[in-house]
Design a protein around this motif. Structure first.
Motif, short mmCIF file in Angstrom:
data_model
loop_
_atom_site.label_atom_id
_atom_site.label_comp_id
_atom_site.label_asym_id
_atom_site.label_seq_id
_atom_site.Cartn_x
_atom_site.Cartn_y
_atom_site.Cartn_z
N UNK A 32 36.19 135.50 168.45
CA UNK A 32 36.21 136.96 168.29
C UNK A 32 35.62 137.43 166.96
N UNK A 33 35.48 136.53 165.98
CA UNK A 33 34.92 136.92 164.70
C UNK A 33 33.44 136.60 164.58
N UNK B 283 49.15 140.79 172.12
CA UNK B 283 50.20 139.94 171.59
C UNK B 283 49.75 139.35 170.25
N UNK B 284 48.68 138.55 170.28
CA UNK B 284 48.24 137.85 169.08
C UNK B 284 47.64 138.80 168.04
N UNK B 285 46.79 139.73 168.48
CA UNK B 285 46.17 140.62 167.51
C UNK B 285 47.21 141.55 166.88
N UNK B 286 48.10 142.11 167.70
CA UNK B 286 49.12 143.02 167.17
C UNK B 286 50.05 142.27 166.20
N UNK B 287 50.44 141.07 166.58
CA UNK B 287 51.30 140.28 165.70
C UNK B 287 50.55 139.91 164.43
N UNK C 280 43.01 135.77 174.66
CA UNK C 280 42.94 134.44 175.24
C UNK C 280 42.41 133.42 174.25
N UNK C 281 41.44 133.82 173.44
CA UNK C 281 40.87 132.90 172.45
C UNK C 281 41.92 132.51 171.42
N UNK D 207 45.14 132.67 171.77
CA UNK D 207 46.19 131.91 172.44
C UNK D 207 45.78 130.44 172.54
N UNK D 208 44.54 130.20 172.95
CA UNK D 208 44.05 128.83 173.09
C UNK D 208 44.05 128.10 171.76
N UNK D 209 43.60 128.78 170.70
CA UNK D 209 43.50 128.11 169.41
C UNK D 209 44.85 128.01 168.71
N UNK D 210 45.76 128.93 169.03
CA UNK D 210 47.10 128.85 168.47
C UNK D 210 47.81 127.61 169.01
N UNK D 211 47.55 127.28 170.27
CA UNK D 211 48.23 126.16 170.90
C UNK D 211 47.56 124.82 170.61
N UNK D 212 46.29 124.88 170.20
CA UNK D 212 45.56 123.64 169.99
C UNK D 212 46.13 122.89 168.78
N UNK D 213 46.23 121.59 168.90
CA UNK D 213 46.73 120.75 167.81
C UNK D 213 45.56 119.99 167.21
N UNK D 214 45.33 120.20 165.91
CA UNK D 214 44.27 119.49 165.21
C UNK D 214 44.89 118.29 164.52
N UNK D 215 44.78 117.13 165.13
CA UNK D 215 45.52 115.97 164.65
C UNK D 215 44.73 115.13 163.65
N UNK D 216 43.41 115.32 163.55
CA UNK D 216 42.60 114.46 162.71
C UNK D 216 42.67 114.90 161.26
N UNK D 217 42.87 113.94 160.36
CA UNK D 217 42.93 114.22 158.92
C UNK D 217 41.77 113.56 158.20
#
Length: 526
Positions: free
Chosen positions: A126-127, A338-342, A441-442, A444-454
């Motif tokens: 979205x950005x 939901x996400x934008x308002x929050x 939706x974007x 929501x998807x990225x909020x739930x995604x887990x970035x496990x690589x360090x």
């Protein structure tokens, strides 16, 4: 491959297998605030517009000039369409009369008749632009060109893997309202502006180094400001905090980091690009043109004064009930958000100045309360002050993107409490059902995604992907003490706490390399 400069991010690419016109922008954009510089309105557009293919990178109005596309560009052209998440670009181009579309699969090479090859990379957060930005890669007979324009991909690997690039076109100058419009002391504006100007160049050098093209062409900026009210935004006053350096400044700064392959395209310049080099001819000497920049701007200002006044005369719509229309249009979107308002997390206030400049009506978009209402003397996270006529016009034409209109116009002032909040601007570019649903939706998807690589950077173990827009921090991350900066967008993080120092949210996972890895919440350390 012949490349003709046609102004700003626009160019015409000619090969024996066909011609491509990219991002033709001529008419003023963003409430008549931005004009192309150098001026391209006197080019032979009747000829330039007769092309085989049209490529529009995104819907920002300094790339998508609806009037010029409708009136001048051949409708026989096939549109090379990025794979964006919404159909807005195709819908708008069809309304302008275009009927032939090649929908390019994202990051896949498409071979056109005659051996001309293209690939489009679409960025879809979205950005990224107004819901999407893109870059165009072109190859003919072994000569390769990348038109990156405004796009900010996390890296250029997908293009580099296709073979050595001979011409790299990319943005280097500012294209935003920060920090000029903020109600800050001039010393603070200068300091923030210098910081942003330096970041712009740092990002540009990193992209250039990533691709290592034979020739680098600075494009997609800067605009010029011809309205007397905005004249001070032009980089002609020796202000080190001005975020709009021009192409001559690019060459000077590029030379400081060892760059020797920069080529400036004036409107009408022609570069013949081959696998062994590039030969460029110009309508006038480049150094001489920029040495006379102030005179060129003053001449343009007088010539375009009537255009600006005519635009201003069209903005007032006193019949529009601003509060009522904002409630009608924005409240249903607040209810669904939901996400934008929050993410906004508080009320945002608009101070609308009357025609005579004496009265002010204050309207609040209350994100937690999900309503639009009169201001009630409460604290607000963001406050915008602008002319009532501008908001009347947005409501009159049903504008769905106040970022790609009001905010980019720089015809407002702003104040905020706390950090920059990207969700404010994300919401106000999503004032339609389609855009809002995509943005929600974007996130929501990225909020739930887990970035496990360090990865390990200067004694710190951090997540590899930036929490902002997933840039690869192994390439863009710079650690200074306990602070990490992602150079792609300049976002900063406190590594000890994980807190984002640039905006709300976006916490980063990090710990010192000589410490044990923190256990996930709820797990015991044994």
């Amino acid at each position: 491959m012949r490349v003709t400069g046609t102004g700003h991010a626009s160019m015409r690419i000619d090969t024996p297998a066909g011609s491509i016109l990219c991002d033709p922008w001529v008419n003023p954009a963003y409430f008549a605030s931005w004009f192309p510089f150098p001026d391209n309105s006197l080019l032979d557009w009747a000829t330039l517009g007769q092309v085989d293919y049209l490529y529009v990178s995104h819907l920002h109005r300094d790339h998508f000039d609806a009037k010029h596309l409708r009136d001048v560009i051949s409708k026989d052209a096939t549109v090379l369409l990025p794979e964006f998440p919404t159909s807005e670009m195709e819908d708008e181009l069809r309304e302008l009369g275009f009927t032939k579309f090649l929908k390019a699969p994202n990051e896949q090479v498409v071979e056109l008749p005659g051996g001309l090859k293209i690939m489009i990379q679409a960025l879809t957060s979205p950005t990224d632009g107004p819901i999407g930005d893109s870059s165009l890669w072109v190859e003919y007979d072994g000569v390769r060109l990348l038109n990156q324009n405004d796009a900010r991909p996390t890296d250029l690997t997908v293009f580099a893997e296709l073979g050595h690039v001979h011409a790299h076109m990319l943005q280097f100058s500012g294209a935003i309202w920060y920090p000029m419009v903020y109600e800050l002391p001039q010393s603070a504006k200068t300091a923030f502006g210098k910081q942003k100007r330096d970041r712009q160049f740092d990002r540009t050098w990193r992209y250039i180094d990533d691709l290592k093209a034979d020739n680098v062409f600075p494009i997609a900026g800067p605009p010029c400001f011809l309205d007397d009210e905005l004249w001070q935004f032009n980089d002609i006053f020796g202000d080190e905090g001005n975020i709009f350096p021009d192409q001559s400044v690019f060459l000077s700064e590029y030379a400081k980091v060892g760059g020797t392959n920069g080529i400036v395209l004036l409107p009408g310049s022609v570069a013949e690009v081959t696998t062994s080099g590039a030969t460029t001819t110009h309508p006038q000497p480049v150094e001489e043109f920029f040495a006379n920049k102030v005179a060129h701007l003053e001449e343009m200002r007088e010539r375009k004064r009537g255009v600006i006044e005519a635009e201003k005369a069209s903005w007032r719509h006193p019949e529009v009930d601003v509060l009522g229309e904002m409630k009608r249009r924005i409240e249903p979107l607040l209810d669904e958000s939901i996400y934008l308002a929050k993410g906004v997390g508080g009320p945002v206030r608009f101070d609308l100045v009357s025609y005579d400049g004496n009265d002010v009506e204050s309207i609040v978009v209350d994100f937690p309360g999900k309503e639009v209402r009169p201001y009630a003397d409460e604290k607000v996270r963001y406050r915008f002050r602008t002319e009532r006529a501008l908001v009347e016009h947005l409501l009159h034409i049903g504008e769905v993107d106040w970022v790609n209109s009001l905010f980019l116009s720089c015809r407002f002032s702003a104040a905020r409490i706390g950090q920059y909040n990207e969700f404010v601007y994300a919401f106000f570019k999503c004032l339609s059902e389609e855009r809002l649903q995509y943005a929600e939706g974007w996130y929501d998807e990225h909020e739930r995604a887990v970035d496990a690589e360090d990865i390990t950077l200067d004694g710190w173990v951090v997540q590899r992907r930036c929490p902002h827009l997933k840039a690869d921090l192994s390439r863009f991350g710079i650690v200074d003490g306990d602070q990490l900066t992602c150079q792609l967008h300049g976002w900063k993080f406190d590594l000890a706490s994980g807190r984002c120092l640039t905006s709300v949210g976006h916490k980063i996972r990090a710990h010192r390399a000589d410490e044990e890895t923190p256990a996930p919440a709820g797990d015991a350390i044994i």
